[in-house]
Write a protein that holds these residues in place. Structure first.
Motif, PDB file in Angstrom:
ATOM      1  N   GLY A   1       0.791  -1.221   0.000  1.00 24.24           N
ATOM      2  CA  GLY A   1       0.000   0.000   0.000  1.00 24.24           C
ATOM      3  C   GLY A   1       0.822   1.270   0.000  1.00 24.24           C
TER       4      GLY A   1
ATOM      5  N   THR B   1      -2.272  -4.952  10.931  1.00 19.94           N
ATOM      6  CA  THR B   1      -2.604  -5.293   9.544  1.00 19.94           C
ATOM      7  C   THR B   1      -3.832  -6.184   9.450  1.00 19.94           C
ATOM      8  OG1 THR B   1      -0.262  -5.117   8.919  1.00 19.94           O
ATOM      9  CG2 THR B   1      -1.716  -6.313   7.407  1.00 19.94           C
TER      10      THR B   1
ATOM     11  N   HIS C   1      -7.164  -9.312   4.988  1.00 23.97           N
ATOM     12  CA  HIS C   1      -5.992  -8.432   4.986  1.00 23.97           C
ATOM     13  C   HIS C   1      -4.678  -9.213   4.935  1.00 23.97           C
ATOM     14  CE1 HIS C   1      -8.352  -4.849   5.547  1.00 23.97           C
ATOM     15  NE2 HIS C   1      -8.975  -5.382   6.594  1.00 23.97           N
TER      16      HIS C   1
ATOM     17  N   ASP D   1       2.979  -4.274  -4.163  1.00 28.18           N
ATOM     18  CA  ASP D   1       2.503  -3.467  -5.285  1.00 28.18           C
ATOM     19  C   ASP D   1       3.630  -2.567  -5.781  1.00 28.18           C
ATOM     20  OD1 ASP D   1       2.499  -2.195  -2.883  1.00 28.18           O
ATOM     21  OD2 ASP D   1       0.481  -1.380  -3.027  1.00 28.18           O
TER      22      ASP D   1
END
Length: 532
Positions: free
Chosen positions: A130, A144, A181, A389
């Motif tokens: 993120g 998390t 998550h 990511d």
């Protein structure tokens, strides 16, 4: 002169026995009717298989290692970039579980004093999720996935009790245990080891220990608590007996490299094997064909790219499925017309399974600088980080993990700093293909993700591209491997290497041991199966 005569006498005495005579006799030696085991591939699995076969060789069986490249060692490559050591493959190995065998092998090779434990800071691992780099810790896990998910996992409540009978993906497993998550965490773990897709890779094949923990303790957190207080058994159990020397090394550290790099172990194995009278290690010997006549006691015939032929009673294949598949196709073509229908069908299915393996493409970028030109923030000191990511898979901080390797090493007059960036993988294949300038891609990502500042003109780099590097253990992998293994063993071919157990160095070495045990158990090497 007397000096010349002395040199000639030495050469005539030693050279023919160790080099010239072996070259002259090579073709005859590899194609005659002597009992023989041929090993395809001279990487860690192939060298370990040769060593273990040699140890069990009671009847003088010839052991031949056929390496297609110009050097042995496979992925274990250590090179110097402007005088600074860098790794183009694995940069460390774990000393527990399958690493127990690796430590034992190091002891046999006399490498105990060259083993270098990782620095304590290597226990710090980071994840980039993120757009934020976070230290992996208990508190990070609480933030998390959430307190409630951890509580229900610990007490095994609700859907967490339902353990699927069928295979389950790594992502599905962690989401079931820890909630939605946990999906990015699963992907980071998979990217760091397999460079794959966590939603498609098999938990039981990729992380069998996690599956075993759930089966035995019903909760991963409960297993962790039991381990913390010494109440849990080791999962998986050590594959070999733990000697006092192995226990001493495990107490000293859980993560190791060698003082001169990871290539030290395959080089020492090669040195130990090359002068053994019944062992031959042949490089530039790419195997391009395999056949076995349908006759009692018939040998497997291997054809090399040079046109030479090698006849072997047993073959150990340590190459990846990408390279083994066409060899099985040759075996199928040469033997199919005379095989029983069920045997033919099994071999055909095995070939299809091997051809169906997906592989991850990788690019490794080693960056060598100094404390002024490659600045790593203290906030991310540790082993490195994995990316969920981004355009890269992750980055390892080599000089932080093994500072003693670089102690006193200077680059451009100042203490050297080394990092390695991994690019590519199944989900980022386009990044691998489009990376016309992988160095720039690596530098930009580590700056943005971890704040690592690099002076492009003040560092040296080495780029290594690996095509079809890591086989992907997708759902149903274990069942496919069992089918392939059984089909090939009917033709005296034993499968080892990355296709058999796992992609790491420990797994490769252990698969070589298992292949040697498999052949020894038949009695072919001499001695009884019970003694093996």
């Amino acid at each position: 002169s007397k000096a010349t005569v002395s040199v000639l006498n030495w050469k005539n005495r030693f050279w023919p026995k160790r080099t010239t005579q072996r070259r002259v006799d090579m073709q005859q030696k590899l194609s005659d009717d002597r009992p023989r085991v041929a090993i395809i591939g001279g990487g860690p699995a192939g060298l370990a298989a040769a060593w273990e076969l040699h140890k069990r060789n009671k009847r003088g069986v010839d052991i031949v290692v056929l390496e297609g490249g110009s050097h042995t060692g496979g992925w274990l490559k250590t090179t110097a970039v402007d005088g600074v050591l860098t790794e183009q493959g694995p940069r460390s190995f774990r000393a527990v579980a399958s690493g127990t065998y690796t430590l034992g092998l190091c002891c046999e090779m006399g490498l105990q004093e060259q083993l270098l434990p990782a620095d304590k800071s290597a226990a710090k691992r980071y994840m980039y999720i993120g757009g934020k780099l976070s230290l992996v810790s208990v508190w990070w896990l609480v933030r998390t996935v959430g307190v409630w998910e951890l509580v229900t996992e610990f007490f095994n409540w609700g859907k967490k009790k339902v353990i699927p009978e069928d295979d389950e993906s790594v992502s599905a497993f962690l989401v079931r245990r820890f909630g939605p998550h946990a999906a990015p965490i699963a992907q980071c773990f998979v990217a760091g080891i397999f460079a794959g897709d966590a939603t498609k890779l098999s938990l039981r094949a990729c992380f069998p220990a996690l599956h075993a923990m759930e089966q035995a303790y019903k909760s991963l957190l409960w297993y962790g608590v039991c381990s913390l207080f010494g109440m849990a058994r080791e999962i998986p159990p050590p594959p070999v007996p733990v000697t006092d020397e192995i226990a001493r090394l495990q107490a000293k550290g859980r993560l190791y490299n060698f003082e001169k790099g990871m290539h030290v172990l395959p080089k020492r194995l090669l040195f130990a094997l090359k002068d053994e009278p019944h062992v031959t290690v042949k490089t530039n010997a790419l195997v391009v064909g395999m056949a076995r006549p349908d006759a009692p006691g018939a040998k497997v015939q291997l054809r090399l790219v040079t046109g030479e032929e090698v006849a072997a009673d047993y073959v150990v294949s340590t190459v990846s499925p990408y390279y083994l598949s066409p060899l099985v196709d040759r075996l199928l073509t040469s033997s199919g017309s005379v095989l029983p229908r069920d045997v033919f069908a099994d071999l055909k299915q095995a070939k299809a399974h091997l051809a169906g393996f997906n592989h991850a493409n990788l690019t490794l970028v080693n960056i060598v600088g100094n404390v002024d030109t490659l600045r790593v923030p203290a906030s991310c000191y540790g082993f490195g980080y994995l990316v969920f990511d981004g355009d890269v898979l992750g980055c390892t901080l080599d000089s932080c993990t093994f500072p003693k390797t670089y102690e006193g090493v200077l680059y451009k007059g100042k203490p050297a700093v080394v990092i390695t960036v991994m690019i590519g993988g199944v989900l980022r294949t386009r990044a691998w293909l489009d990376a016309a300038a992988p160095v720039e891609l690596a530098i930009e990502n580590v700056r943005r993700q971890a704040g690592i500042e690099i002076d492009r003109d003040g560092v040296a780099t080495k780029v290594t591209k690996v095509l079809n590097g890591i086989p992907q253990y997708t759902l149903g992998h274990n069942a496919r491997v069992r089918q392939v293994t059984e089909a090939l063993r009917r033709h005296n071919v034993v499968m080892a290497g990355m296709a058999a157990i796992g992609p790491g160095m420990n797994d490769a070495l252990l698969s070589g041991l298992r292949a040697a045990e498999c052949i020894a158990a038949t009695g072919f090497l001499g001695g009884s199966a019970a003694a093996v």
